[in-house]
Design a protein around this motif. Structure first.
Motif, mmCIF file in Angstrom:
data_model
loop_
_atom_site.group_PDB
_atom_site.id
_atom_site.type_symbol
_atom_site.label_atom_id
_atom_site.label_comp_id
_atom_site.label_asym_id
_atom_site.label_seq_id
_atom_site.Cartn_x
_atom_site.Cartn_y
_atom_site.Cartn_z
ATOM 1 N N GLU A 199 0.791 -0.779 0.057
ATOM 2 C CA GLU A 199 -0.036 0.311 -0.265
ATOM 3 C C GLU A 199 0.987 1.574 0.123
ATOM 4 O O GLU A 199 0.472 1.812 -0.593
ATOM 5 C CB GLU A 199 -1.414 -0.033 1.548
ATOM 6 N N SER A 200 2.444 1.174 0.552
ATOM 7 C CA SER A 200 3.193 2.347 0.645
ATOM 8 C C SER A 200 3.437 2.976 -1.243
ATOM 9 O O SER A 200 4.256 3.565 -1.050
ATOM 10 C CB SER A 200 3.921 2.052 1.612
ATOM 11 N N ALA A 201 3.197 1.726 -1.584
ATOM 12 C CA ALA A 201 4.049 2.215 -3.074
ATOM 13 C C ALA A 201 3.555 3.159 -3.529
ATOM 14 O O ALA A 201 1.945 3.656 -3.005
ATOM 15 C CB ALA A 201 3.449 0.980 -3.640
ATOM 16 N N ALA A 240 8.484 -12.644 -0.922
ATOM 17 C CA ALA A 240 7.725 -12.469 -1.490
ATOM 18 C C ALA A 240 7.274 -10.883 -1.378
ATOM 19 O O ALA A 240 6.730 -9.999 -2.510
ATOM 20 C CB ALA A 240 6.314 -13.610 -0.893
ATOM 21 N N ALA A 241 6.654 -10.220 0.011
ATOM 22 C CA ALA A 241 6.261 -9.346 -0.072
ATOM 23 C C ALA A 241 7.180 -7.729 -0.644
ATOM 24 O O ALA A 241 7.199 -7.211 -1.261
ATOM 25 C CB ALA A 241 6.413 -8.579 1.846
ATOM 26 N N LEU A 277 8.117 -4.088 -4.900
ATOM 27 C CA LEU A 277 8.948 -3.639 -6.152
ATOM 28 C C LEU A 277 8.917 -3.567 -7.075
ATOM 29 O O LEU A 277 8.856 -2.614 -8.081
ATOM 30 C CB LEU A 277 10.719 -3.819 -6.065
ATOM 31 N N THR A 278 8.393 -4.481 -7.662
ATOM 32 C CA THR A 278 7.249 -4.227 -8.813
ATOM 33 C C THR A 278 6.503 -3.805 -8.938
ATOM 34 O O THR A 278 6.532 -3.009 -10.471
ATOM 35 C CB THR A 278 6.876 -5.840 -8.789
ATOM 36 N N ASP A 279 5.749 -3.195 -8.188
ATOM 37 C CA ASP A 279 4.622 -2.192 -8.130
ATOM 38 C C ASP A 279 5.254 -1.018 -7.997
ATOM 39 O O ASP A 279 5.087 -0.179 -8.888
ATOM 40 C CB ASP A 279 3.949 -1.719 -6.298
ATOM 41 N N GLU A 280 6.659 -0.739 -7.875
ATOM 42 C CA GLU A 280 7.238 0.500 -7.448
ATOM 43 C C GLU A 280 8.177 0.837 -9.411
ATOM 44 O O GLU A 280 7.912 1.950 -9.176
ATOM 45 C CB GLU A 280 8.430 1.060 -6.665
ATOM 46 N N ALA A 340 13.792 2.148 -11.951
ATOM 47 C CA ALA A 340 13.940 1.414 -13.509
ATOM 48 C C ALA A 340 14.038 0.853 -14.576
ATOM 49 O O ALA A 340 12.953 -0.172 -13.227
ATOM 50 C CB ALA A 340 15.464 1.532 -13.290
ATOM 51 N N ALA A 341 12.939 0.945 -15.079
ATOM 52 C CA ALA A 341 12.124 -0.080 -15.958
ATOM 53 C C ALA A 341 12.851 -1.708 -15.831
ATOM 54 O O ALA A 341 12.198 -2.065 -15.873
ATOM 55 C CB ALA A 341 11.451 -0.176 -16.762
ATOM 56 N N ASP A 342 14.064 -1.728 -15.902
ATOM 57 C CA ASP A 342 15.089 -2.990 -16.228
ATOM 58 C C ASP A 342 15.649 -3.112 -14.813
ATOM 59 O O ASP A 342 16.363 -4.067 -15.175
ATOM 60 C CB ASP A 342 16.557 -2.771 -17.421
ATOM 61 N N ALA A 343 14.729 -2.520 -13.970
ATOM 62 C CA ALA A 343 15.271 -3.096 -12.304
ATOM 63 C C ALA A 343 15.597 -5.008 -12.332
ATOM 64 O O ALA A 343 14.184 -4.682 -12.878
ATOM 65 C CB ALA A 343 14.688 -2.665 -11.788
ATOM 66 N N ASP A 344 16.141 -5.819 -12.092
ATOM 67 C CA ASP A 344 16.149 -6.849 -11.921
ATOM 68 C C ASP A 344 15.585 -7.430 -10.106
ATOM 69 O O ASP A 344 15.833 -6.994 -9.225
ATOM 70 C CB ASP A 344 17.474 -7.725 -11.620
ATOM 71 N N ILE A 345 13.728 -7.473 -9.823
ATOM 72 C CA ILE A 345 13.109 -7.876 -8.678
ATOM 73 C C ILE A 345 14.190 -8.876 -8.146
ATOM 74 O O ILE A 345 14.614 -8.568 -7.197
ATOM 75 C CB ILE A 345 12.014 -7.385 -9.174
ATOM 76 N N ASP A 346 13.868 -9.743 -9.040
ATOM 77 C CA ASP A 346 14.768 -10.591 -7.819
ATOM 78 C C ASP A 346 15.858 -11.051 -7.397
ATOM 79 O O ASP A 346 16.165 -10.696 -6.096
ATOM 80 C CB ASP A 346 14.862 -11.920 -8.976
ATOM 81 N N SER A 347 17.188 -10.367 -8.161
ATOM 82 C CA SER A 347 18.002 -9.673 -7.314
ATOM 83 C C SER A 347 17.864 -8.554 -6.341
ATOM 84 O O SER A 347 18.593 -8.990 -5.404
ATOM 85 C CB SER A 347 19.512 -9.140 -8.817
ATOM 86 N N LEU A 348 17.187 -7.717 -6.106
ATOM 87 C CA LEU A 348 17.579 -7.206 -5.771
ATOM 88 C C LEU A 348 16.571 -7.370 -4.387
ATOM 89 O O LEU A 348 16.849 -6.978 -2.560
ATOM 90 C CB LEU A 348 16.474 -5.912 -5.934
ATOM 91 N N THR A 349 15.876 -7.922 -4.500
ATOM 92 C CA THR A 349 14.470 -9.000 -3.815
ATOM 93 C C THR A 349 15.934 -10.080 -2.561
ATOM 94 O O THR A 349 15.990 -9.943 -1.416
ATOM 95 C CB THR A 349 14.014 -9.586 -3.459
ATOM 96 N N LEU A 350 16.545 -10.802 -3.622
ATOM 97 C CA LEU A 350 17.679 -11.259 -2.646
ATOM 98 C C LEU A 350 18.558 -10.482 -1.810
ATOM 99 O O LEU A 350 18.754 -10.600 -0.638
ATOM 100 C CB LEU A 350 18.221 -12.399 -3.470
ATOM 101 N N SER A 351 18.947 -9.727 -2.335
ATOM 102 C CA SER A 351 20.023 -8.749 -1.623
ATOM 103 C C SER A 351 19.323 -8.060 -0.232
ATOM 104 O O SER A 351 19.895 -7.986 0.801
ATOM 105 C CB SER A 351 20.390 -7.264 -2.694
ATOM 106 N N LEU A 352 17.942 -7.350 -0.692
ATOM 107 C CA LEU A 352 17.419 -7.012 0.811
ATOM 108 C C LEU A 352 16.658 -7.790 1.522
ATOM 109 O O LEU A 352 16.882 -7.316 3.014
ATOM 110 C CB LEU A 352 16.511 -6.370 0.387
#
Length: 201
Positions: free
Chosen positions: A77-79, A134-135, A140-143, A150-162
């Motif tokens: 909801e914060s997106a 998952a959260a 990140l997908t919503d943002e 960025a449109a080409d942001a690697d959601i999976d890699s960002l999520t694993l790092s975070l």
């Protein structure tokens, strides 16, 4: 008293007692005797409602994992509001609170518990981390769809790092390392935030 109400109340009392034992004594101290002693009931009460102690622990973990859905919903909801870094910092702090962080080594500690969690639901073997992953990925997908990263942001890699970095920061700490989490989030997301398209005003 109706049986269903009695069962629900007994389960919750046992779950709450197990949580207190886990936070105080760690995974090694969490036994059926410790739980029933903490709950102030006979040992037979636990075994009346659960096939064995691993069945009890499985339901405990899944119950606590389900409670994280409230934080996951708040993150989504914060997106589009505030800053990406602040939203993720608040979410990771909530998702890796004392109870979730205490449950993760419990899952690692007990092979049978992991096996039962995997049987109970997809990704259940690493419950808590699965919910956090998952959260963050959904947020990140919503943002990305909103153009705030960025449109080409690697959601999976960002999520694993975070999620991985966030868990390490909270593990074995008595207090919430909010500043360290914010620094982690800022560093991990800096590139995709800076490369987002500039919208005309």
């Amino acid at each position: 008293m109706p049986t269903g109400v009695h069962l629900r109340d007994a389960r919750q009392q046992l779950f709450d007692a197990a949580e207190r034992v886990l936070l105080r004594d760690g995974p090694n101290g969490l036994t059926s005797r410790a739980v029933t002693d903490e709950a102030g009931c006979a040992k037979g009460v636990l075994h009346r409602h659960f096939a064995d102690f691993d069945a009890f622990l499985t339901d405990l973990v899944l119950d606590r994992a389900d409670q994280l859905e409230t934080h996951a919903a708040a993150l989504r909801e914060s997106a589009g509001t505030g800053t990406v870094a602040d939203n993720l910092t608040a979410a990771l702090t909530a998702l890796f609170g004392p109870v979730p962080v205490a449950i993760i080594p419990l899952i690692t500690f007990r092979d049978e518990l992991r096996a039962r969690l995997r049987q109970a639901r997809p990704g259940g073997g690493i419950a808590i981390l699965t919910q956090a992953t998952a959260a963050v990925a959904a947020y990140l997908t919503d943002e990305r769809e909103l153009g705030r990263i960025a449109a080409d942001a690697d959601i999976d890699s960002l999520t694993l790092s975070l999620v991985g970095g966030g868990h390490l920061l909270f593990a074995d700490r008595d207090s919430s390392p909010t500043t360290a989490v914010h620094n982690l989030v800022t560093t991990v997301t800096a590139d995709v935030v800076q490369r987002r398209p500039t919208r005309a005003t």
